[in-house]
Write a protein that holds these residues in place. Structure first.
Motif, short mmCIF file in Angstrom:
data_model
loop_
_atom_site.label_atom_id
_atom_site.label_comp_id
_atom_site.label_asym_id
_atom_site.label_seq_id
_atom_site.Cartn_x
_atom_site.Cartn_y
_atom_site.Cartn_z
N GLN A 62 -72.24 -9.38 10.66
CA GLN A 62 -72.13 -9.70 9.24
C GLN A 62 -71.47 -11.05 9.01
O GLN A 62 -71.68 -11.69 7.97
CB GLN A 62 -71.36 -8.60 8.50
CG GLN A 62 -72.14 -7.29 8.38
CD GLN A 62 -71.29 -6.15 7.84
OE1 GLN A 62 -70.06 -6.15 7.98
NE2 GLN A 62 -71.94 -5.17 7.25
N GLN A 63 -70.66 -11.48 9.99
CA GLN A 63 -70.02 -12.79 9.91
C GLN A 63 -70.92 -13.90 10.45
O GLN A 63 -70.53 -15.06 10.47
CB GLN A 63 -68.71 -12.78 10.70
CG GLN A 63 -67.70 -11.77 10.21
CD GLN A 63 -67.24 -12.04 8.79
OE1 GLN A 63 -66.90 -13.18 8.46
NE2 GLN A 63 -67.23 -11.02 7.95
N GLY A 64 -72.12 -13.53 10.90
CA GLY A 64 -73.07 -14.51 11.40
C GLY A 64 -72.94 -14.81 12.88
O GLY A 64 -73.57 -15.75 13.38
N GLY B 101 -69.96 -18.11 12.24
CA GLY B 101 -71.40 -18.28 12.22
C GLY B 101 -71.91 -18.95 13.48
O GLY B 101 -71.42 -20.01 13.87
N ASN B 102 -72.87 -18.30 14.15
CA ASN B 102 -73.52 -18.80 15.37
C ASN B 102 -72.59 -18.87 16.57
O ASN B 102 -72.95 -19.43 17.61
CB ASN B 102 -74.14 -20.18 15.14
CG ASN B 102 -75.31 -20.43 16.07
OD1 ASN B 102 -76.08 -19.53 16.37
ND2 ASN B 102 -75.44 -21.66 16.55
N SER C 289 -79.05 -8.66 8.40
CA SER C 289 -79.95 -9.82 8.47
C SER C 289 -79.25 -11.07 8.98
O SER C 289 -79.90 -12.10 9.16
CB SER C 289 -80.55 -10.10 7.09
OG SER C 289 -79.52 -10.36 6.13
N THR C 290 -77.96 -10.98 9.21
CA THR C 290 -77.21 -12.13 9.69
C THR C 290 -76.86 -11.96 11.16
O THR C 290 -76.87 -10.85 11.70
CB THR C 290 -75.92 -12.32 8.88
OG1 THR C 290 -75.19 -11.08 8.89
CG2 THR C 290 -76.23 -12.70 7.45
N GLY C 291 -76.52 -13.06 11.81
CA GLY C 291 -76.12 -13.00 13.21
C GLY C 291 -77.28 -12.68 14.12
O GLY C 291 -78.44 -12.61 13.71
#
Length: 263
Positions: free
Chosen positions: A32-34, A9-10, A58-60
């Motif tokens: 998808q893993q952010g 994530g990030n 909607s992620t990452g």
């Protein structure tokens, strides 16, 4: 030893070739893993199409970079973008093309040179731009094909370039230190089902399968390796040209001993 590396994530990830058919699936998986995924491409149209194909995610964060990484100026632009975006967690080289032509004795030298200009030298440049930007316990993953391991008629120029890319990776691994990332060459040894080859039987590996294997490597593996991935019906009748096996341990020891003796 596996480390607690699963949090993406990030984190910043580069996917060179991320606007291609397999590359898009890799980019999608990291989003998808952010992760924040930087995708360089010289084609504004491909980057626009990539963004449109990923609108359901909607992620990452997708970071589209219009630049040609096959030349020094484009690599400088990529390096500058990485410097602006933050610490690099992983990098994937999914840049690929294909070539088929006459038999080896009939291929014009200029054509062999062109193939190397478009395939081998850009890979060298990418390694020199991306690997120094990666720290210890990060990952660099290179996709290659079966031609890097097996000679097949009428694809000599491309096959030799694929073999040269494999050799370059082996040298990167041989020269790796504790401060360099874990390096993986992932050889796809079968046809791949993508959006332009959906007629292939489901027996074959998919772009998503490859993407998930890359995710597994990035989050679980801590080693330098030449790995293979692929699946298919395997019932084709072809005549293989066997290659010699790698040098034996004794041969390698003799070679290194010679180097040491020369000082």
């Amino acid at each position: 030893m596996k480390q607690n590396q699963h949090e993406l994530g990030n984190k910043l990830v580069v996917v060179a070739g991320g606007a291609g058919e397999i590359g898009e699936r890799i980019t999608r998986m990291f989003l998808q893993q952010g992760a924040r995924v930087l995708v360089p491409s010289r084609s504004k149209e491909k980057l626009k199409a990539l963004g449109a194909s990923l609108k359901d995610i909607s992620t990452g964060e997708l970071i589209a970079l219009e630049t040609d990484v096959s030349n020094p100026q484009g690599l400088k632009t990529l390096s500058a973008a990485i410097g602006r975006e933050g610490v690099l967690r992983a990098a994937v080289s999914s840049v690929g093309t294909f070539w088929q032509g006459p038999r080896s004795l009939e291929v014009p030298i200029d054509e062999v040179h062109r193939v190397f200009e478009e395939t081998f030298f850009p890979y060298v440049g990418l390694t020199q731009a991306l690997i120094p930007a990666l720290g210890p316990d990060t990952h660099f993953v290179k996709l290659n094909g079966i031609l890097s391991l097996q000679a097949i008629p009428n694809v000599s120029a491309f096959g030799v370039s694929a073999t040269a890319q494999m050799a370059w990776t082996r040298f990167l691994i041989a020269e790796a230190t504790e401060s360099t990332p874990w390096i993986t060459e992932l050889v796809i040894d079968s046809l791949v089902r993508t959006r332009s080859s959906q007629t292939l039987p489901k027996d074959y590996i998919s772009g998503d399968d490859i993407a998930h294997e890359i995710l597994r490597i990035v989050t679980e593996e801590n080693e330098h390796q030449i790995a293979t991935i692929g699946k298919g019906p395997g019932d084709a009748e072809v005549e293989f040209v066997p290659l010699r096996s790698q040098a034996s341990e004794n041969n390698v020891k003799r070679l290194f001993g010679s180097f040491q003796a020369r000082g």
